[in-house]
Motif scaffolding. Structure first.
Motif, PDB file in Angstrom:
ATOM      1  N   UNK A   1       0.858  -1.187   0.000  1.00 36.81           N
ATOM      2  CA  UNK A   1       0.000   0.000   0.000  1.00 36.81           C
ATOM      3  C   UNK A   1       0.894   1.236   0.000  1.00 36.81           C
ATOM      4  N   UNK A   2       0.749   2.044  -1.037  1.00 37.78           N
ATOM      5  CA  UNK A   2       1.520   3.289  -1.105  1.00 37.78           C
ATOM      6  C   UNK A   2       0.761   4.361  -0.338  1.00 37.78           C
ATOM      7  N   UNK A   3       1.461   4.990   0.581  1.00 39.21           N
ATOM      8  CA  UNK A   3       0.882   6.007   1.450  1.00 39.21           C
ATOM      9  C   UNK A   3       1.508   7.351   1.107  1.00 39.21           C
TER      10      UNK A   3
ATOM     11  N   UNK B   1      10.177   0.502   4.061  1.00 37.73           N
ATOM     12  CA  UNK B   1      11.013   1.582   3.523  1.00 37.73           C
ATOM     13  C   UNK B   1      10.149   2.807   3.230  1.00 37.73           C
ATOM     14  N   UNK B   2      10.818   3.907   3.000  1.00 37.02           N
ATOM     15  CA  UNK B   2      10.130   5.136   2.624  1.00 37.02           C
ATOM     16  C   UNK B   2      10.861   5.757   1.451  1.00 37.02           C
TER      17      UNK B   2
ATOM     18  N   UNK C   1       9.110   0.303  -3.946  1.00 36.39           N
ATOM     19  CA  UNK C   1       7.990  -0.629  -3.790  1.00 36.39           C
ATOM     20  C   UNK C   1       8.466  -2.077  -3.841  1.00 36.39           C
ATOM     21  N   UNK C   2       9.511  -2.328  -4.603  1.00 36.17           N
ATOM     22  CA  UNK C   2      10.048  -3.686  -4.708  1.00 36.17           C
ATOM     23  C   UNK C   2      10.686  -4.146  -3.391  1.00 36.17           C
ATOM     24  N   UNK C   3      11.076  -3.205  -2.549  1.00 38.03           N
ATOM     25  CA  UNK C   3      11.706  -3.533  -1.258  1.00 38.03           C
ATOM     26  C   UNK C   3      10.763  -3.349  -0.079  1.00 38.03           C
TER      27      UNK C   3
ATOM     28  N   UNK D   1       4.415   1.457   1.798  1.00 37.41           N
ATOM     29  CA  UNK D   1       5.494   2.286   1.260  1.00 37.41           C
ATOM     30  C   UNK D   1       5.103   3.723   1.544  1.00 37.41           C
ATOM     31  N   UNK D   2       5.885   4.399   2.367  1.00 34.94           N
ATOM     32  CA  UNK D   2       5.594   5.780   2.754  1.00 34.94           C
ATOM     33  C   UNK D   2       6.314   6.722   1.796  1.00 34.94           C
TER      34      UNK D   2
END
Length: 171
Positions: A6-8, A32-33, A69-71, A76-77
């Protein structure tokens, strides 16, 4: 089985705590961010961006999101999105490049958090302008999100309060 990330989106005006929050949330959730590429751009070039730099900056931000996103694990912030790049284009040049506007219109994040400009404004070399600009951009951001029907949560207070509020919402 791969769980989708989920991208935040973490949005806000200059000096409102986006980077600090994104880093703290990544630590809390063991993921990660994506730092704001603009900061790197300014640091490596020793100047603020020109209008012609805005689209490539937004593209690089999205490229960094894709790589991260791959990590990422669960979340993902993202410390900023093309929406903020477009708002600053509007602030400084009175318009948004059509290519950037196309990127700006695609706001497909699972959640959007906005950092309130309620901490003391601090200058940061070339990248930050003034408290007046910070407040104006914050108002532009809120108006844009509301006009587009993008749901967001305004995060106020110190870092601990903000992290706790996000924790209540990301379960």
């Amino acid at each position: 089985m791969n769980v989708p990330v989920q991208r935040i989106a973490i949005l806000g005006a200059e000096s409102s705590g986006k980077s600090t929050l994104a880093e703290a949330l990544a630590l809390r959730y063991g993921t990660v961010w994506v730092p704001e590429y603009l900061r790197e751009f300014v640091d490596t070039r020793g100047r603020v961006p020109f209008e012609s730099d805005q689209y490539p900056i937004a593209c690089m931000q999205l490229e960094r999101e894709k790589e991260a996103a791959a990590r990422a694990c669960g979340f993902l912030f993202c410390d900023t999105t093309p929406l903020m790049t477009a708002l600053y284009s509007r602030q400084y040049w009175g318009r948004v490049d059509p290519q950037l506007a196309r990127l700006d219109r695609v706001h497909d994040y699972a959640r959007t958090f906005v950092t309130a400009p309620d901490s003391p404004w601090e200058p940061d070399g070339l990248q930050r302008e003034s408290e007046e600009v910070r407040q104006k951009v914050h108002g532009m951001l809120i108006a844009t999100l509301e006009a587009r029907g993008i749901s967001y949560v305004l995060l106020e207070g110190g870092l601990e309060e903000r992290v706790a509020r996000v924790g209540e919402l990301l379960k």
